[in-house]
Motif scaffolding. Structure first.
Motif, short mmCIF file in Angstrom:
data_model
loop_
_atom_site.label_atom_id
_atom_site.label_comp_id
_atom_site.label_asym_id
_atom_site.label_seq_id
_atom_site.Cartn_x
_atom_site.Cartn_y
_atom_site.Cartn_z
N VAL A 1 5.42 6.99 -6.86
CA VAL A 1 5.30 8.34 -7.44
C VAL A 1 6.38 8.55 -8.50
CG1 VAL A 1 4.29 9.30 -5.32
CG2 VAL A 1 6.76 9.40 -5.64
N HIS B 1 7.11 6.16 -1.86
CA HIS B 1 6.86 7.07 -0.74
C HIS B 1 7.05 6.30 0.57
CE1 HIS B 1 4.43 11.04 -0.47
NE2 HIS B 1 5.64 11.14 0.02
N ASP C 1 0.79 -1.24 0.00
CA ASP C 1 0.00 0.00 0.00
C ASP C 1 0.82 1.29 0.00
OD1 ASP C 1 -2.50 -0.97 -0.41
OD2 ASP C 1 -3.20 -0.79 1.65
N TYR C 2 2.16 1.22 0.01
CA TYR C 2 2.94 2.46 -0.13
C TYR C 2 2.69 3.03 -1.54
CZ TYR C 2 5.93 1.66 4.04
OH TYR C 2 6.40 1.49 5.32
N GLU C 3 2.68 4.37 -1.63
CA GLU C 3 2.46 5.00 -2.93
C GLU C 3 3.71 4.92 -3.81
OE1 GLU C 3 1.36 8.98 -1.83
OE2 GLU C 3 -0.80 8.50 -1.82
N VAL D 1 1.40 10.77 -7.87
CA VAL D 1 1.14 9.35 -7.62
C VAL D 1 0.84 8.64 -8.94
CG1 VAL D 1 -0.37 7.68 -6.45
CG2 VAL D 1 0.26 9.80 -5.29
N LYS E 1 0.72 1.99 -6.82
CA LYS E 1 0.74 1.53 -5.43
C LYS E 1 1.52 0.23 -5.31
CE LYS E 1 -2.94 2.38 -2.81
NZ LYS E 1 -4.28 2.30 -2.20
#
Length: 359
Positions: free
Chosen positions: A300, A342, A296-298, A306, A309
């Motif tokens: 980018v 991220h 679930d970390y983004e 963004v 995921k």
């Protein structure tokens, strides 16, 4: 919480136990990195008895399987296994599974532990031609004996020539003095090996026989923690992380198990998606800068926009670097593309690489 037939055995061996898919399961014994190395270089044993098994029987068993799964089960012959998935009606995946052809009118489906009831109800919903269905999950034990020394370590326990078995084939026969054991040349580690299915009542005898026969090969019990790092190094999808009810098999890189030579649940929409080109794609990446990507970390771009995921991530024990999988927008999925993860308010550099991570 449910126990497997071997739960007490794991506790007596000092395993760290955790709840997983409603079961009390061993996550590690001596440590994930050490156990991971045992499987990559030698041989280790996983208790994966939490997995689900369904038997489908009758004149129309194949017809039902063809309608609910994405792969072409008509290509199976007795003793052959196939990886497939159950598409839902909205473009996503109910579950991924293995299909075993026992004979012309009998099949075994092996499904994920967390989806046993969901999958059973889903398949039953399409069973309008009186296919006999049996859920044998609660009485079936499953051990995965994985690693390059697996065939040698197990050979004294069976007359089946293990070394000559082709990948994704199986034999039903005697193993450790027990009849009707399914010996399957499959696994979720990329290290080679076998998966052994048998009735719960034989669990202690078979477990003890495997460890006795494998002692000279350094055989060890392995927990679910190393199972996850091993599968991730191969880029194998984990249901609930990398694929789920919202991800299509096409964008998940499972086009190879999605055969449009037949009609199946939502096949027309999936074919349209394939022809139009998907909007996002599951990719592998390795970290360039220091940091471990987590679910679930983004993801980018250089500007901080963004673009996706993370679905799975870990520090790879074999490669000594952090790796991950995740969905990124169409056009940003090329090998070598620089991306950022991220992590705690910082943008950590990574690059997209080809699967598998571990060659």
């Amino acid at each position: 919480m449910k126990n497997t037939a071997l739960t007490e055995k794991h506790i007596s061996l000092g395993a760290k136990m955790v709840p997983f898919a409603g079961y009390n399961m061993p996550v590690q014994y001596e440590g994930i990195n050490a156990e991971h190395a045992v499987v990559r270089t030698g041989v280790g044993v996983f208790d994966v008895s939490h997995m689900g098994e369904f038997i489908l029987k009758g004149e129309n068993a194949l017809d039902l399987i063809q309608r609910v799964t994405s792969n072409d089960a008509a290509k199976l012959y007795d003793g052959k296994v196939q990886y497939s998935c159950l598409p839902n009606e909205n473009g996503g995946i109910v579950d991924d599974l293995l299909v075993y052809r026992l004979d012309e009118k009998s099949y075994m489906l092996v499904v994920n532990a967390s989806n046993i009831e969901k999958d059973w109800n889903w398949i039953q919903k399409f069973n309008d031609k009186d296919v006999e269905m049996h859920n044998i999950s609660d009485r079936t034990s499953l051990l995965a004996i994985q690693g390059p020394k697996a065939a040698e370590a197990l050979q004294s326990l069976t007359e089946v020539d293990l070394a000559s078995m082709e990948y994704y084939s199986f034999v039903k026969g005697a193993f450790a003095g027990i009849d009707n054991v399914i010996i399957s040349a499959t696994g979720y580690t990329g290290a080679g090996g076998f998966e052994i299915y048998f009735d719960n009542e034989h669990a202690d005898v078979i477990w003890n026989a495997i460890f006795e026969a494998g002692a000279q090969f350094g055989i060890k019990p392995i927990g679910l923690g190393a199972r996850d790092t091993l599968r991730l190094e191969m880029g194998f999808c984990l249901y609930g992380n990398d694929i789920d009810d919202t991800t299509s098999p096409i964008e998940a890189g499972l086009g190879w198990i999605t055969k449009f030579t037949k009609k199946f649940t939502n096949s027309e929409a999936l074919l349209a998606e394939k022809e139009a080109g998907m909007q996002r794609k599951l990719v592998g990446f390795e970290m360039i800068d220091r940091g471990i990507p987590r679910h679930d970390y983004e993801i980018v771009d250089a500007e901080g926009t963004v673009i996706g995921k993370v679905t799975s991530g870990t520090q790879s024990p074999s490669l000594q670097k952090a790796i991950g999988m995740g969905y990124v927008k169409k056009g940003l999925d090329k090998e070598g593309t620089e991306i950022f993860i991220h992590i705690r308010n910082a943008r950590i550099k990574a690059k997209i690489v080809k699967f598998p991570f571990y060659k």
